[in-house]
Design a protein around this motif. Structure first.
Motif, PDB file in Angstrom:
ATOM      1  N   GLN A  13      79.317  35.406 -23.013  1.00 18.34           N
ATOM      2  CA  GLN A  13      79.147  36.854 -23.075  1.00 18.34           C
ATOM      3  C   GLN A  13      77.980  37.214 -24.005  1.00 18.34           C
ATOM      4  OE1 GLN A  13      82.899  38.564 -24.190  1.00 18.34           O
ATOM      5  NE2 GLN A  13      83.716  38.456 -22.097  1.00 18.34           N
ATOM      6  N   ILE A  14      77.876  36.515 -25.109  1.00 16.66           N
ATOM      7  CA  ILE A  14      76.775  36.760 -26.054  1.00 16.66           C
ATOM      8  C   ILE A  14      75.436  36.442 -25.383  1.00 16.66           C
ATOM      9  CG2 ILE A  14      75.708  35.945 -28.195  1.00 16.66           C
ATOM     10  CD1 ILE A  14      78.549  35.698 -29.342  1.00 16.66           C
ATOM     11  N   GLU A  15      75.389  35.314 -24.672  1.00 18.80           N
ATOM     12  CA  GLU A  15      74.161  34.950 -23.973  1.00 18.80           C
ATOM     13  C   GLU A  15      73.824  35.994 -22.912  1.00 18.80           C
ATOM     14  OE1 GLU A  15      74.571  30.972 -22.434  1.00 18.80           O
ATOM     15  OE2 GLU A  15      74.702  30.099 -24.445  1.00 18.80           O
ATOM     16  N   GLY A  16      74.809  36.496 -22.211  1.00 21.72           N
ATOM     17  CA  GLY A  16      74.599  37.554 -21.210  1.00 21.72           C
ATOM     18  C   GLY A  16      74.080  38.829 -21.860  1.00 21.72           C
ATOM     19  N   LEU A  17      74.676  39.155 -23.019  1.00 21.28           N
ATOM     20  CA  LEU A  17      74.226  40.353 -23.735  1.00 21.28           C
ATOM     21  C   LEU A  17      72.797  40.175 -24.258  1.00 21.28           C
ATOM     22  CD1 LEU A  17      77.479  41.328 -25.680  1.00 21.28           C
ATOM     23  CD2 LEU A  17      76.416  42.544 -23.769  1.00 21.28           C
ATOM     24  N   ILE A  18      72.446  38.982 -24.695  1.00 23.29           N
ATOM     25  CA  ILE A  18      71.089  38.710 -25.175  1.00 23.29           C
ATOM     26  C   ILE A  18      70.088  38.896 -24.022  1.00 23.29           C
ATOM     27  CG2 ILE A  18      69.543  36.865 -25.988  1.00 23.29           C
ATOM     28  CD1 ILE A  18      71.899  35.856 -27.730  1.00 23.29           C
ATOM     29  N   LYS A  19      70.439  38.349 -22.838  1.00 22.21           N
ATOM     30  CA  LYS A  19      69.562  38.511 -21.670  1.00 22.21           C
ATOM     31  C   LYS A  19      69.431  39.992 -21.308  1.00 22.21           C
ATOM     32  CE  LYS A  19      70.359  34.051 -19.410  1.00 22.21           C
ATOM     33  NZ  LYS A  19      70.948  33.380 -18.233  1.00 22.21           N
ATOM     34  N   GLU A  20      70.547  40.688 -21.314  1.00 24.77           N
ATOM     35  CA  GLU A  20      70.536  42.112 -20.971  1.00 24.77           C
ATOM     36  C   GLU A  20      69.718  42.895 -21.992  1.00 24.77           C
ATOM     37  OE1 GLU A  20      73.827  45.598 -20.544  1.00 24.77           O
ATOM     38  OE2 GLU A  20      74.384  43.616 -19.794  1.00 24.77           O
ATOM     39  N   ASN A  21      69.851  42.517 -23.265  1.00 20.97           N
ATOM     40  CA  ASN A  21      69.098  43.168 -24.334  1.00 20.97           C
ATOM     41  C   ASN A  21      67.598  42.914 -24.154  1.00 20.97           C
ATOM     42  OD1 ASN A  21      68.668  44.638 -26.689  1.00 20.97           O
ATOM     43  ND2 ASN A  21      68.802  42.828 -27.985  1.00 20.97           N
ATOM     44  N   ARG A  22      67.233  41.673 -23.797  1.00 19.89           N
ATOM     45  CA  ARG A  22      65.822  41.323 -23.574  1.00 19.89           C
ATOM     46  C   ARG A  22      65.268  42.143 -22.402  1.00 19.89           C
ATOM     47  NH1 ARG A  22      65.997  35.873 -22.261  1.00 19.89           N
ATOM     48  NH2 ARG A  22      66.728  35.491 -24.365  1.00 19.89           N
ATOM     49  N   LEU A  23      66.027  42.232 -21.307  1.00 15.41           N
ATOM     50  CA  LEU A  23      65.591  43.019 -20.148  1.00 15.41           C
ATOM     51  C   LEU A  23      65.442  44.500 -20.512  1.00 15.41           C
ATOM     52  CD1 LEU A  23      67.678  41.452 -17.230  1.00 15.41           C
ATOM     53  CD2 LEU A  23      65.211  41.300 -17.583  1.00 15.41           C
ATOM     54  N   SER A  24      66.389  44.998 -21.310  1.00 13.40           N
ATOM     55  CA  SER A  24      66.321  46.397 -21.746  1.00 13.40           C
ATOM     56  C   SER A  24      65.082  46.621 -22.601  1.00 13.40           C
ATOM     57  CB  SER A  24      67.577  46.779 -22.534  1.00 13.40           C
ATOM     58  OG  SER A  24      68.712  46.743 -21.698  1.00 13.40           O
ATOM     59  N   SER A  25      64.776  45.673 -23.497  1.00 13.02           N
ATOM     60  CA  SER A  25      63.587  45.788 -24.354  1.00 13.02           C
ATOM     61  C   SER A  25      62.311  45.813 -23.510  1.00 13.02           C
ATOM     62  CB  SER A  25      63.516  44.630 -25.347  1.00 13.02           C
ATOM     63  OG  SER A  25      64.572  44.704 -26.268  1.00 13.02           O
ATOM     64  N   GLU A  26      62.245  44.936 -22.506  1.00 13.77           N
ATOM     65  CA  GLU A  26      61.077  44.904 -21.635  1.00 13.77           C
ATOM     66  C   GLU A  26      60.944  46.203 -20.852  1.00 13.77           C
ATOM     67  OE1 GLU A  26      61.658  41.389 -19.266  1.00 13.77           O
ATOM     68  OE2 GLU A  26      61.115  40.029 -20.925  1.00 13.77           O
ATOM     69  N   THR A  27      62.058  46.726 -20.393  1.00 16.30           N
ATOM     70  CA  THR A  27      62.046  47.995 -19.662  1.00 16.30           C
ATOM     71  C   THR A  27      61.591  49.125 -20.573  1.00 16.30           C
ATOM     72  OG1 THR A  27      63.844  47.210 -18.249  1.00 16.30           O
ATOM     73  CG2 THR A  27      63.439  49.583 -18.278  1.00 16.30           C
ATOM     74  N   ILE A  28      62.080  49.137 -21.798  1.00 14.85           N
ATOM     75  CA  ILE A  28      61.695  50.176 -22.763  1.00 14.85           C
ATOM     76  C   ILE A  28      60.196  50.099 -23.043  1.00 14.85           C
ATOM     77  CG2 ILE A  28      61.914  50.879 -25.184  1.00 14.85           C
ATOM     78  CD1 ILE A  28      64.931  50.240 -24.937  1.00 14.85           C
ATOM     79  N   GLU A  29      59.659  48.888 -23.221  1.00  8.52           N
ATOM     80  CA  GLU A  29      58.225  48.716 -23.476  1.00  8.52           C
ATOM     81  C   GLU A  29      57.408  49.232 -22.292  1.00  8.52           C
ATOM     82  OE1 GLU A  29      56.941  44.795 -24.715  1.00  8.52           O
ATOM     83  OE2 GLU A  29      58.681  44.598 -26.041  1.00  8.52           O
ATOM     84  N   ALA A  30      57.829  48.912 -21.088  1.00  4.10           N
ATOM     85  CA  ALA A  30      57.118  49.373 -19.897  1.00  4.10           C
ATOM     86  C   ALA A  30      57.158  50.898 -19.802  1.00  4.10           C
ATOM     87  CB  ALA A  30      57.700  48.736 -18.644  1.00  4.10           C
ATOM     88  N   LEU A  31      58.307  51.482 -20.111  1.00  4.11           N
ATOM     89  CA  LEU A  31      58.445  52.933 -20.079  1.00  4.11           C
ATOM     90  C   LEU A  31      57.580  53.599 -21.151  1.00  4.11           C
ATOM     91  CD1 LEU A  31      62.268  53.338 -19.334  1.00  4.11           C
ATOM     92  CD2 LEU A  31      60.359  53.858 -17.806  1.00  4.11           C
ATOM     93  N   GLU A  32      57.508  52.973 -22.340  1.00  3.90           N
ATOM     94  CA  GLU A  32      56.663  53.520 -23.407  1.00  3.90           C
ATOM     95  C   GLU A  32      55.199  53.499 -22.997  1.00  3.90           C
ATOM     96  OE1 GLU A  32      57.812  51.166 -26.821  1.00  3.90           O
ATOM     97  OE2 GLU A  32      59.335  52.622 -27.421  1.00  3.90           O
ATOM     98  N   LYS A  33      54.773  52.421 -22.310  1.00  5.08           N
ATOM     99  CA  LYS A  33      53.396  52.358 -21.817  1.00  5.08           C
ATOM    100  C   LYS A  33      53.143  53.463 -20.795  1.00  5.08           C
ATOM    101  CE  LYS A  33      52.618  47.404 -22.541  1.00  5.08           C
ATOM    102  NZ  LYS A  33      52.394  46.106 -21.881  1.00  5.08           N
ATOM    103  N   GLU A  34      54.095  53.680 -19.898  1.00  4.82           N
ATOM    104  CA  GLU A  34      53.953  54.744 -18.900  1.00  4.82           C
ATOM    105  C   GLU A  34      53.902  56.114 -19.565  1.00  4.82           C
ATOM    106  OE1 GLU A  34      56.324  54.730 -15.295  1.00  4.82           O
ATOM    107  OE2 GLU A  34      56.573  52.549 -15.463  1.00  4.82           O
ATOM    108  N   ILE A  35      54.730  56.302 -20.599  1.00  6.76           N
ATOM    109  CA  ILE A  35      54.727  57.581 -21.328  1.00  6.76           C
ATOM    110  C   ILE A  35      53.365  57.813 -21.962  1.00  6.76           C
ATOM    111  CG2 ILE A  35      55.642  58.735 -23.387  1.00  6.76           C
ATOM    112  CD1 ILE A  35      58.407  57.583 -22.632  1.00  6.76           C
TER     113      ILE A  35
END
Length: 172
Positions: A13-35
Motif C-alpha cells: 500500500q505504501i509503494e502504491g501511495l508513493i507511485k500515486e504521489n509521484r504521478l500526482s506530483s508530475e501532474t501538478i508540475e505539468a499543470l503549473e507549466k500550463e498555468i
C-alpha cells in the motif's frame, strides 16, 4: 504469520501511495507549466488589446481631424461640378477660343492658388501630368479636361508638375 501478511500488505500500500504521489506530483508540475503558459498568453493578449485600443483612438482622432477637410473638399467638389455644368452648357452654345499665353498663365496661377488655399491638403512627392484644354468661353478663361478628340488640338496642352514634400508646387 498474520502479522507478516499485514506488514507485506502495508508495504504494498505504501509503494502504491508513493507511485500515486509521484504521478500526482508530475501532474501538478505539468499543470503549473500550463498555468504559466496561460498567464503569459493572457498578458500578451492584454497587451495586444491595449495596443489595438490605442490605435483605434489614434484613428478616431485622425478621422475627427480630417472631417473638416472632407467637408471642405465635398463643398469644393460641389462647386466644381456646378461650374462644369455651367461651362458645359456654355460650350454647347459658344465655341472654345484659344487663350493667349498671358491669359493661360493667369488662369493656371488662379487654379494653383485655389489648391493652395485648401486647408490641410498635402500632396507629397507626386508627379502629375495633365492634358488640358485652355480657352475662352465668352470673356472667361477656362481649363477643361477634354474627352479625346473633343477639342481643337491647338487648345490642348500637356502640363507636368512635380509636388515635393516641402509643399512647393513647381512646373518643369
Amino acid at each position: 504469520m498474520v502479522e507478516a501478511l499485514t506488514i507485506k500488505e502495508a508495504q504494498q500500500q505504501i509503494e502504491g501511495l508513493i507511485k500515486e504521489n509521484r504521478l500526482s506530483s508530475e501532474t501538478i508540475e505539468a499543470l503549473e507549466k500550463e498555468i504559466n503558459l496561460l498567464k503569459q498568453k493572457t498578458q500578451e493578449a492584454v497587451q495586444a488589446q491595449q495596443k489595438a485600443e490605442t490605435e483605434i483612438k489614434v484613428a478616431q482622432e485622425q478621422i475627427q481631424e480630417l472631417q473638416p477637410q472632407v467637408s471642405q473638399l465635398k463643398e469644393l467638389n460641389t462647386q466644381l461640378q456646378s461650374q462644369v455644368q455651367r461651362l458645359s452648357a456654355q460650350v454647347k452654345e459658344t465655341p472654345l477660343q484659344p487663350l493667349t499665353p498671358e491669359e493661360g498663365s493667369a488662369l493656371l496661377d488662379r487654379t494653383f492658388q485655389a489648391f493652395r488655399g485648401i486647408k490641410n491638403l498635402r500632396v507629397v512627392d507626386a508627379d502629375i501630368t495633365l492634358k488640358l484644354a485652355t480657352g475662352k468661353l465668352g470673356d472667361q478663361s477656362v481649363l477643361m479636361f477634354p474627352q479625346p478628340g473633343s477639342v481643337d488640338s491647338s487648345t490642348l496642352h500637356e502640363i507636368k508638375f512635380k509636388l515635393r514634400s516641402d509643399d512647393s508646387l513647381s512646373q518643369p
